[in-house]
Motif scaffolding. Structure first.
Motif, PDB file in Angstrom:
ATOM      1  N   ASP A  91       0.812  -1.227   0.000  1.00  0.00           N
ATOM      2  CA  ASP A  91       0.000   0.000   0.000  1.00  0.00           C
ATOM      3  C   ASP A  91       0.840   1.269   0.000  1.00  0.00           C
ATOM      4  N   CYS A  92       2.144   1.159  -0.172  1.00  0.00           N
ATOM      5  CA  CYS A  92       3.085   2.288  -0.220  1.00  0.00           C
ATOM      6  C   CYS A  92       3.419   2.833   1.166  1.00  0.00           C
ATOM      7  N   ILE A  93       2.726   2.374   2.211  1.00  0.00           N
ATOM      8  CA  ILE A  93       2.956   2.873   3.572  1.00  0.00           C
ATOM      9  C   ILE A  93       3.897   1.924   4.293  1.00  0.00           C
ATOM     10  N   SER A  94       5.035   2.427   4.715  1.00  0.00           N
ATOM     11  CA  SER A  94       5.962   1.590   5.477  1.00  0.00           C
ATOM     12  C   SER A  94       5.912   2.011   6.944  1.00  0.00           C
ATOM     13  N   GLY A  95       6.585   3.079   7.311  1.00  0.00           N
ATOM     14  CA  GLY A  95       6.561   3.516   8.705  1.00  0.00           C
ATOM     15  C   GLY A  95       7.530   2.733   9.555  1.00  0.00           C
ATOM     16  N   ARG A  96       8.245   3.434  10.415  1.00  0.00           N
ATOM     17  CA  ARG A  96       9.168   2.785  11.341  1.00  0.00           C
ATOM     18  C   ARG A  96       9.197   3.576  12.644  1.00  0.00           C
ATOM     19  N   HIS A  97       9.607   2.905  13.712  1.00  0.00           N
ATOM     20  CA  HIS A  97       9.662   3.603  14.990  1.00  0.00           C
ATOM     21  C   HIS A  97      10.940   4.426  15.084  1.00  0.00           C
ATOM     22  N   ASN A  98      10.916   5.422  15.915  1.00  0.00           N
ATOM     23  CA  ASN A  98      12.098   6.221  16.185  1.00  0.00           C
ATOM     24  C   ASN A  98      12.713   5.782  17.505  1.00  0.00           C
ATOM     25  N   GLU A  99      14.006   6.034  17.667  1.00  0.00           N
ATOM     26  CA  GLU A  99      14.717   5.721  18.907  1.00  0.00           C
ATOM     27  C   GLU A  99      15.585   6.907  19.289  1.00  0.00           C
ATOM     28  N   ASN A 100      15.749   7.102  20.595  1.00  0.00           N
ATOM     29  CA  ASN A 100      16.614   8.175  21.066  1.00  0.00           C
ATOM     30  C   ASN A 100      16.974   7.899  22.519  1.00  0.00           C
ATOM     31  N   HIS A 101      17.812   8.771  23.079  1.00  0.00           N
ATOM     32  CA  HIS A 101      18.196   8.668  24.489  1.00  0.00           C
ATOM     33  C   HIS A 101      18.010  10.034  25.119  1.00  0.00           C
ATOM     34  N   ASP A 110      18.341   9.285  30.845  1.00  0.00           N
ATOM     35  CA  ASP A 110      18.753   7.901  30.617  1.00  0.00           C
ATOM     36  C   ASP A 110      19.624   7.808  29.363  1.00  0.00           C
ATOM     37  N   PRO A 111      20.840   7.228  29.467  1.00  0.00           N
ATOM     38  CA  PRO A 111      21.678   7.084  28.272  1.00  0.00           C
ATOM     39  C   PRO A 111      21.250   5.941  27.358  1.00  0.00           C
ATOM     40  N   LEU A 112      20.282   5.146  27.801  1.00  0.00           N
ATOM     41  CA  LEU A 112      19.866   3.987  27.015  1.00  0.00           C
ATOM     42  C   LEU A 112      19.076   4.427  25.792  1.00  0.00           C
ATOM     43  N   GLU A 113      19.463   3.918  24.638  1.00  0.00           N
ATOM     44  CA  GLU A 113      18.729   4.165  23.398  1.00  0.00           C
ATOM     45  C   GLU A 113      17.455   3.331  23.424  1.00  0.00           C
ATOM     46  N   ARG A 114      16.306   3.985  23.312  1.00  0.00           N
ATOM     47  CA  ARG A 114      15.047   3.243  23.367  1.00  0.00           C
ATOM     48  C   ARG A 114      13.995   3.909  22.499  1.00  0.00           C
ATOM     49  N   LEU A 115      12.892   3.192  22.316  1.00  0.00           N
ATOM     50  CA  LEU A 115      11.830   3.705  21.459  1.00  0.00           C
ATOM     51  C   LEU A 115      11.351   5.057  21.971  1.00  0.00           C
ATOM     52  N   SER A 116      11.150   5.992  21.041  1.00  0.00           N
ATOM     53  CA  SER A 116      10.665   7.320  21.417  1.00  0.00           C
ATOM     54  C   SER A 116       9.393   7.617  20.649  1.00  0.00           C
ATOM     55  N   ARG A 117       8.615   8.566  21.176  1.00  0.00           N
ATOM     56  CA  ARG A 117       7.289   8.812  20.597  1.00  0.00           C
ATOM     57  C   ARG A 117       6.833  10.259  20.674  1.00  0.00           C
ATOM     58  N   GLY A 119       7.076  14.496  20.379  1.00  0.00           N
ATOM     59  CA  GLY A 119       7.642  15.476  19.469  1.00  0.00           C
ATOM     60  C   GLY A 119       7.232  15.208  18.039  1.00  0.00           C
ATOM     61  N   LEU A 120       7.463  16.189  17.180  1.00  0.00           N
ATOM     62  CA  LEU A 120       6.985  16.132  15.808  1.00  0.00           C
ATOM     63  C   LEU A 120       7.661  15.044  14.980  1.00  0.00           C
ATOM     64  N   ARG A 121       8.858  14.618  15.420  1.00  0.00           N
ATOM     65  CA  ARG A 121       9.530  13.493  14.764  1.00  0.00           C
ATOM     66  C   ARG A 121       9.673  12.305  15.701  1.00  0.00           C
ATOM     67  N   ALA A 122       8.868  12.276  16.763  1.00  0.00           N
ATOM     68  CA  ALA A 122       8.919  11.189  17.738  1.00  0.00           C
ATOM     69  C   ALA A 122      10.330  11.010  18.272  1.00  0.00           C
ATOM     70  N   ALA A 123      11.033  12.123  18.498  1.00  0.00           N
ATOM     71  CA  ALA A 123      12.428  12.049  18.920  1.00  0.00           C
ATOM     72  C   ALA A 123      12.603  12.025  20.436  1.00  0.00           C
ATOM     73  N   GLY A 124      11.517  12.156  21.199  1.00  0.00           N
ATOM     74  CA  GLY A 124      11.615  12.175  22.654  1.00  0.00           C
ATOM     75  C   GLY A 124      11.080  10.900  23.272  1.00  0.00           C
ATOM     76  N   PRO A 125      11.906  10.165  24.033  1.00  0.00           N
ATOM     77  CA  PRO A 125      11.415   8.947  24.689  1.00  0.00           C
ATOM     78  C   PRO A 125      10.479   9.224  25.858  1.00  0.00           C
ATOM     79  N   THR A 126      10.585  10.401  26.491  1.00  0.00           N
ATOM     80  CA  THR A 126       9.816  10.665  27.706  1.00  0.00           C
ATOM     81  C   THR A 126       9.135  12.032  27.639  1.00  0.00           C
ATOM     82  N   ILE A 127       8.053  12.175  28.403  1.00  0.00           N
ATOM     83  CA  ILE A 127       7.398  13.481  28.512  1.00  0.00           C
ATOM     84  C   ILE A 127       8.327  14.471  29.201  1.00  0.00           C
TER      85      ILE A 127
END
Length: 444
Positions: A91-101, A110-117, A119-127
């Motif tokens: 369907d042309c839609i791929s999509g992938r999760h973002n990760e950051n620390h 936290d220095p651990l690289e983990r899934l983030s969600r 911000g406008l690019r999902a670059a923040g793991p935490t509120i």
């Protein structure tokens, strides 16, 4: 930044000829300096901060389950045209999760690289990272999480900063996080879940939901307190997605995500183990772009036209996201929040100087669209999900190009977004059907 306290100067960008990052000049083709750096200017407009506590409580595995990096898991849709198999696998839609620390974002992160969600690019793991970035980066207020004043060489000796540090206590920052966590989701318009629909408005809203790809029975049974969820455990039903996805807007704007246990110390019972009507997959997706230095020379809108190039590289440290990738915005409360739309508020409502683009339907072919009311703003935001339709909405009329990099018209153009087939289907809808989708969005 565009404002500074009285008697002080904003932090301006140095002229390109004295900017050390641009040493050696800028290549006109690549836009890069000899050091490999790029100068980019971009705007950011924060959306309404509602439902963030629900977003926070969604388990990472729930988000990862929706990604489709190789475009292998497309859904079924009866609307034409079907995707171009030379450009898309399904369907042309791929999509992938973002990760950051978080360790570089605030003290104690936290220095651990983990899934983030967030911000406008999902670059923040935490509120918390999100809150500190706003209070310090946008408002310039120090706190124990960000104790250092931002450097501004233009204000040396001006005594612009004379408030004692930290300007916010840690408790104040955490209380702001609690406020953002607990800002709830507005109620839907009652016509959305009325069964059977008793008015023309209710029928239009529900027809628009069906075109969007919502399974109204599954969605309503999960959104109604005390109701028994139909087809519980079915992957699509639990996400509120219909078997026939029609436009397939739900390919990115997934109606429902399921929360787990909230980490909130206050109000967790309102956020945990809930059906959350996010209308987002919280993934990042490739959006439209133009070749360097190339604007829309095909079907240009009348001025002031809305630029359909959504790519920019203005912020570093965006996790895995590239400059042309953005997180799917949630649509919670979009009918009440209203414009501006998109990451930089380019789709705005300003009666004295309305923006414009072009729109296409089964009747209209790249006709001018003036953004002078909420319906037109929503319509323009949908249009800006992709490049404009080809001449007369006929891809055989695209002008010939020597190289694929110059193709900004064809079905297989590399500059179109992951929403390309969704927008192709949108362009084939009647004016009435398009208005029904807009009525549905306003009901959220």
């Amino acid at each position: 930044h565009v404002r500074a306290p009285a008697g002080c100067e904003i932090d301006i960008m140095p002229a390109p000829q004295i900017d050390p990052n641009l040493r050696g000049g800028v290549d006109p083709i690549t836009g890069l300096s000899e050091l490999g750096n790029r100068r980019e200017v971009g705007e950011r407009a924060a959306p309404a901060y509602i439902g963030r506590g629900l977003m926070e409580a969604i388990y990472p595995d729930e988000i990862v389950a929706n990604e489709d990096d190789d475009d292998l898991a497309g859904g079924t849709t009866s609307l034409e045209p079907q995707p171009d198999t030379t450009a898309c696998v399904t369907d042309c839609i791929s999509g992938r999760h973002n990760e950051n620390h978080s360790d570089t974002a605030f003290v104690g992160g936290d220095p651990l690289e983990r899934l983030s969600r967030f911000g406008l690019r999902a670059a923040g793991p935490t509120i918390l990272q999100f809150v500190v970035g706003g209070t310090q980066g946008e408002l310039g207020m120090t706190s124990p999480f960000a104790p250092t004043e931002q450097n501004n060489p233009w204000n040396v000796g001006r005594l612009c900063e004379n408030a004692p540090d930290p300007e916010m206590t840690a408790d104040q920052v955490l209380q702001l996080r609690t406020l953002i966590r607990l800002l709830g989701v507005p109620e839907f318009a009652p016509e959305l879940l009325e069964s059977p629909p008793s008015t023309d408005l209710a029928r239009d809203i529900q027809a628009g939901a069906t075109l969007f790809g919502v399974d109204l029975e599954a969605f309503g049974s999960r959104m109604t307190p005390g109701a028994t969820p139909v087809r519980l455990g079915d992957f699509d039903a639990d996400r509120g997605i219909a078997a026939d996805r029609k436009l397939n807007c739900v390919g990115c704007h997934i109606p429902i995500m399921r929360t787990g246990g909230s980490p909130a110390r206050l109000g967790a019972e309102h956020l945990s183990n809930r059906w959350a009507p996010l209308f987002s997959d919280l993934l990042i997706h490739k959006m439209t772009s133009y070749p360097l230095g190339r604007k829309n020379q095909l079907n240009p809108p009348p001025p002031p036209g809305l630029d359909r190039n959504l790519a920019d590289f203005a912020l570093p440290n965006q996790g895995l996201a590239n400059g042309d990738e953005w997180r799917t915005p949630t649509l919670m409360g979009i009918g009440k929040v209203a414009a501006p739309f998109l990451h930089d508020a380019r789709v705005f409502l300003r009666p004295e100087a309305p923006a414009s683009t072009v729109y296409t339907s089964a009747v209209a072919k790249n006709e001018p669209l003036t953004v002078d009311n909420l319906d037109h703003a929503l319509q323009a935001a949908i249009e800006l999900h992709d490049l404009p339709a080809p001449p007369a909405n006929d891809f055989t009329q695209c002008p010939p190009v020597l190289d694929r990099i110059d193709d900004i018209c064809g079905r297989a153009s590399a500059h179109r977004s992951e929403a390309r087939n969704v927008v192709e289907k949108w362009h084939n809808l009647s004016d009435l059907e398009q208005r029904q989708v807009l009525q549905f969005l306003k009901a959220l």
